[in-house]
Structures are given as structure tokens and as C-alpha cells.
Scaffold this motif. Structure first.
Motif, PDB file in Angstrom:
ATOM      1  N   HIS A 140       0.836  -1.205   0.000  1.00 14.52           N
ATOM      2  CA  HIS A 140       0.000   0.000   0.000  1.00 14.52           C
ATOM      3  C   HIS A 140       0.870   1.254   0.000  1.00 14.52           C
ATOM      4  CE1 HIS A 140      -3.331   2.692   0.868  1.00 14.52           C
ATOM      5  NE2 HIS A 140      -2.628   3.192   1.870  1.00 14.52           N
ATOM      6  N   SER A 170       0.750   3.994  -2.855  1.00 12.97           N
ATOM      7  CA  SER A 170       0.413   5.388  -2.532  1.00 12.97           C
ATOM      8  C   SER A 170       1.508   6.335  -3.008  1.00 12.97           C
ATOM      9  CB  SER A 170       0.213   5.542  -1.019  1.00 12.97           C
ATOM     10  OG  SER A 170      -0.877   4.774  -0.572  1.00 12.97           O
ATOM     11  N   ALA A 193      -4.930   5.500  -7.071  1.00  8.53           N
ATOM     12  CA  ALA A 193      -4.328   4.167  -7.118  1.00  8.53           C
ATOM     13  C   ALA A 193      -4.841   3.318  -8.283  1.00  8.53           C
ATOM     14  CB  ALA A 193      -4.550   3.451  -5.784  1.00  8.53           C
TER      15      ALA A 193
END
Length: 519
Positions: A339, A343, A353
């Protein structure tokens, strides 16, 4: 009234560890070590069918020292032995080899790395256990010596009572090992029952990288998704896990199956195992397999995740594939880091995303176009530079012997110099009376460091002269390189200076001008 939450510590069911042999008894003599298959069990003599408190979630216990001596050599893992390398995780300090009556620190086995933890002496001092190995059928603790060896030996003298604990770091390590090992048993069972794919081997890689099982063939994305769904359905059901222990004899030795190719499936017991105990891990209604590793008492919250592709492995006699998986702390770390990467990438690309793949594809295409434009421009520039070199050589009919140094930050320095040399030879060839030549090209980056590299290329019409210059560059400038025929190239490491390296090349070429190149 404000609500409060009470977090209870995890518990292991009382029937987790089961002795199923009618004659197997737990050693009660504290002067003898308990075999590895019965570690961390209540030291009582129990009848057949009984349950003992072997607890993979237990954090500490009190036990007795059987023996202690200074280790003669550093311990190495099984994987390290195969690679003939030392285990970099084990500190290269002087260690003690400590044998205890009982322990919660499990040795390396079943593909699972060893535990780490702490030993607390009667004085209250804590000592780090950096490794645990199985010697025969018993666990050897490798304890990092604090101070001098004599004091360490005294702290763990035979018969002394000590505390054994995982500690916070050891507990996290154990939790990771249990999650991954139990996941492997579950995954292997589902692969075999659903797709008839036996597990040839598996590897619990270093945290936090994904572990893998090796199977006879690759899998499709659909097959991987179905296996993951089936495994996680069993996780959702919370299937229980327990250990069955029995005496080991010739009748119940775990065998090793073989494929048609002759490749073994799994592993047999180690030849040096002398514990006399067979330990079987059972996942309720799913799997039962001999194993000496530590396992969770339930599949609850395991949440198995499979990397949605397999990696082919080619061998001389057969081929196989690796299916990577994550679970427990590794899965959380993987999701967190993934993640974070996503990001950061979406921030750089100024998009959400979901749009990252499309934006990355666009950037790659633009990069390809830009690279092509640079190549075209460099080709044009190389042609002009080649013409300039010929003009600078003069108009006489003698051989051309030149050195040209450039300061350039080209992405492909060797390719650019090669373009110049090709354009130079082509330009020479277009004349009515081609002149023999020897050309040395060198290129350094604009910001030079002691670890930076300068690319050097030698081309010429006489292969012997090219080799002669290449040999001289190796001898005088320590240029590492080689060549074949009329072209030689190499790299110089360090700061390239006009009054040194350039001057030395000029000296090499000046020496060639006495015996002139053949016309």
C-alpha cells in the motif's frame, strides 16, 4: 459510562498435544533431556490417550540445566550447509552449548527456522539464545556469552534451575513461523486434494518475504484463485490443529513418495534423528503429516494469501514451479508495504491508485519514444564527430592515429562510442584511397568519483595493433576489458585526469608512430 475492552491472552486447547502410544511416557528424571517431540509438555507420566500441555503459545517455563560447554564452532542452518555458507543471522561471538531438561525454544526442523529467546540464570541475569539445534533427538541452545566464558559456565552449571522465555522478539518470530508453517500444511493439503499436486519441497524464507511450496507444474490464475478460496474457507471454519505423538519404530516410519520422474516428494526423517518419537501434525478433517515444527492450535485468523502466479524452476532431470504464499505477520507487512509503494507511486504520477497501471504504461511508452529519439540524435552526432576526427587528422596520406576523450553522461556510453567508431570506419571507407587508422575513444561522466568508471574503446584497421594498444591499456592504466578482431573495449575505475590517463594513452600511441602502421 465508558466502555472498556479486555484483551485476553491467546490460549491453547488442553487436547492440543496428544500422546497416542500405549507405552510412551514423558521423562520425569530432570537429569535427562526431553526429546524434541515432547518439549514443553507437563513432566508427568500419563497413560495412553492422555493429553499433555505441549503449548506452542507458551512464553516461558522453568527447567534444569543438564550440561553446558563452550561451543567449538558456530552453528549453521540446514540451508546454509547446502550453500556452504555461514548463517549470517548468528552473531560470530563465542557461544555456549546448553542442554536443558525441557524448553519452549524449538530447534530448526521441518523446514522451519530455529527459535530465539532468553535464558534467565538464578542470579537474575538474562542471556540471549541466538540459535537452537537438534543434536540426535535433543535440543542444544546456543547462548551468547556475556563477559568471560568461565562466568558463563558457572551461571549454567549442571543441575542449576533456569528460566526459558521467548522474549518479545522471540515471540514475534515464533508467531511468524507458526503462521507460515501451518499455512504451508494447509496449502499443501488443499493442492493435493483439489489438483493432485504434491508438495515436492517448501521454503520458509527470511521474514518478511513470501515463502513458497514447490509443486510439479505451474498453475493458472484460476487454479490459484480456487485453491486460495478453498483454503480460506477452511480458515473461516476455524478448523482445529493438534499434535499426535507416538513411539517411533520401523512400522510407522514416515515414507517418501516419488513421482514418475523419480523426484522425491517431501523428506524422510533425518538420518541422525535419535529421539524415538514420531510427531504428527493434524488439521481437523484436512491433513495429517509428520512434522517437528511448531503450529498454531487453530486455523482461525490465519488468512492465507497466494501470490497470483507461479515461478518455473528448471532442473536437469525435471521441471517444477514455485507457488508463493503469505500469512499472519508477513501478510500484514506485505499489505502495508505494498500500500505504501502504491500510494507513493500514485502521488508521483498525480493519479489515484486504480489509475497507476495505466499511467505507468504511458510513462514507459513515452520513455521508449524518448530513448529512440536520443538514439537517433546520438547516431547523427556520432557521424558528425567521426567527420571531425578525420578532418583533425590532416590531409596527408599517412595512417591516422588518434585519441579522443569526451566528458559525457550518456545512458549507454559504450554504445555511443561504438556508434562513433562505426561512423569513423564507414567514413574512411568512402574515400578513394582508405587510410589505415588506429582510434582510441574514452568517455568519463561529468561528475567523477573514485568508484566511477571511464569507458575506453580501441578500433583500428590492423587487429594486431588494436590488441597491442589494448594490452598496453591493461598494463599501464589497469583498464579491465578485452576484445576480438579490430575492436577492443574496457572500463577504467577511478578519476580520469588529462595530465595522467590521457597523457599515458598519448604515450602509448606515440610509440606506435615509430613503426608506422602498414599502408
Amino acid at each position: 459510562m465508558a466502555a472498556s475492552a479486555l484483551v485476553l491472552p491467546p490460549t491453547t486447547p488442553p487436547d492440543y498435544h496428544r500422546i497416542i502410544s500405549p507405552t510412551l511416557q514423558l521423562p520425569s528424571d530432570i537429569s535427562k533431556p526431553i526429546p524434541v517431540g515432547l518439549l514443553a509438555c507437563q513432566p508427568l507420566l500419563l497413560p495412553v490417550g492422555c493429553q499433555c500441555a505441549g503449548d506452542p503459545l507458551r512464553r516461558d517455563l522453568t527447567t534444569t540445566v543438564i550440561s553446558c560447554e563452550v561451543a567449538k564452532a558456530q552453528p549453521t542452518s540446514a540451508a546454509s550447509k547446502r550453500r556452504k555458507e555461514k548463517n549470517s543471522q548468528v552473531p560470530q561471538d563465542q557461544l555456549l552449548e546448553v542442554v536443558l531438561h525441557d524448553t519452549i525454544l524449538f530447534p530448526e526442523g521441518g523446514g522451519q527456522p530455529h527459535d530465539t529467546g532468553l535464558l534467565t540464570a538464578q542470579s537474575g541475569d538474562q542471556w540471549k539464545v541466538v540459535d537452537v539445534k537438534r543434536h540426535g533427538g535433543h535440543a542444544i541452545h546456543y547462548v551468547q556469552i556475556q563477559g568471560n566464558a568461565e562466568a558463563a559456565l558457572k551461571a549454567f552449571s549442571s543441575g542449576s534451575v533456569v528460566g526459558v522465555s521467548l522474549g518479545e522478539d522471540g515471540l514475534e518470530r515464533r508467531l511468524d513461523h507458526m503462521c507460515m508453517h501451518t499455512s504451508q500444511h494447509l496449502l499443501s493439503a488443499v493442492l493435493e486434494t483439489q489438483l493432485n499436486l504434491p508438495t515436492l519441497s517448501w521454503s520458509m524464507t527470511v521474514y518478511p518475504t513470501p515463502s513458497y511450496v514447490e509443486i510439479p507444474r505451474s498453475m493458472t490464475a484460476s487454479e490459484i484463485a480456487n485453491i486460495q478460496s478453498t483454503a480460506n474457507r477452511l480458515v473461516f471454519e476455524g478448523r482445529s490443529v493438534h499434535i499426535e505423538v507416538e513411539e517411533l519404530d520401523n512400522q510407522n516410519l514416515p515414507g517418501v513418495a516419488k513421482l514418475e520422474s523419480g523426484r522425491s516428494v517431501g523428506k524422510a526423517l533425518p538420518t541422525d534423528y535419535t529421539g524415538g518419537v514420531k510427531r504428527t501434525v493434524v488439521i481437523d478433517g484436512v491433513d495429517r503429516n509428520p512434522c517437528c515444527g511448531t503450529h498454531l492450535p487453530s486455523l482461525h485468523n490465519l488468512q492465507l494469501f497466494l501470490i497470483p502466479h507461479t515461478e518455473s524452476v528448471a532442473r536437469s532431470n525435471a521441471s517444477s514451479a514455485r507457488l508463493y504464499f503469505l500469512s499472519g505477520p508477513r501478510l500484514i507487512t506485505y499489505l502495508t508495504s505494498t500500500h505504501a509503494y502504491l500510494s507513493a507511486t500514485s502521488g508521483i504520477l498525480s493519479c489515484g491508485a486504480p489509475q497507476v497501471p495505466e499511467r505507468v504504461e504511458l510513462v514507459v511508452e513515452e520513455r521508449k519514444k524518448a530513448s529512440k529519439r536520443v538514439e537517433d540524435l546520438e547516431s547523427e552526432l556520432a557521424a558528425e564527430l567521426a567527420k571531425g576526427l578525420i578532418i583533425s587528422s590532416g590531409s596527408d596520406e599517412g595512417p591516422i592515429i588518434l585519441h579522443k576523450h569526451r566528458i559525457d553522461d550518456s545512458a549507454n556510453t559504450l554504445g555511443f562510442l561504438s556508434s562513433i567508431s562505426t561512423a569513423f570506419s564507414n567514413e574512411i571507407g568512402t574515400t578513394s584511397n582508405p587510410r589505415p587508422y588506429l582510434l582510441v575513444l574514452s568517455s568519463s561522466p561529468s561528475m567523477q568519483t573514485t568508484s566511477g568508471t571511464t569507458v575506453v574503446m580501441v578500433v583500428g584497421s590492423d587487429e594486431k595493433q588494436v590488441k597491442l594498444v589494448g594490452d598496453a591499456l591493461r598494463a599501464k592504466l589497469a583498464v579491465k576489458g578485452g576484445g576480438k578482431g579490430a575492436k577492443w573495449s574496457g572500463k577504467y575505475t577511478g578519476v580520469w585526469k588529462d595530465n595522467k590517463e590521457n597523457a599515458q594513452i598519448d604515450e602509448i600511441l606515440e610509440a606506435l608512430k615509430v613503426p608506422k602502421l602498414p599502408v
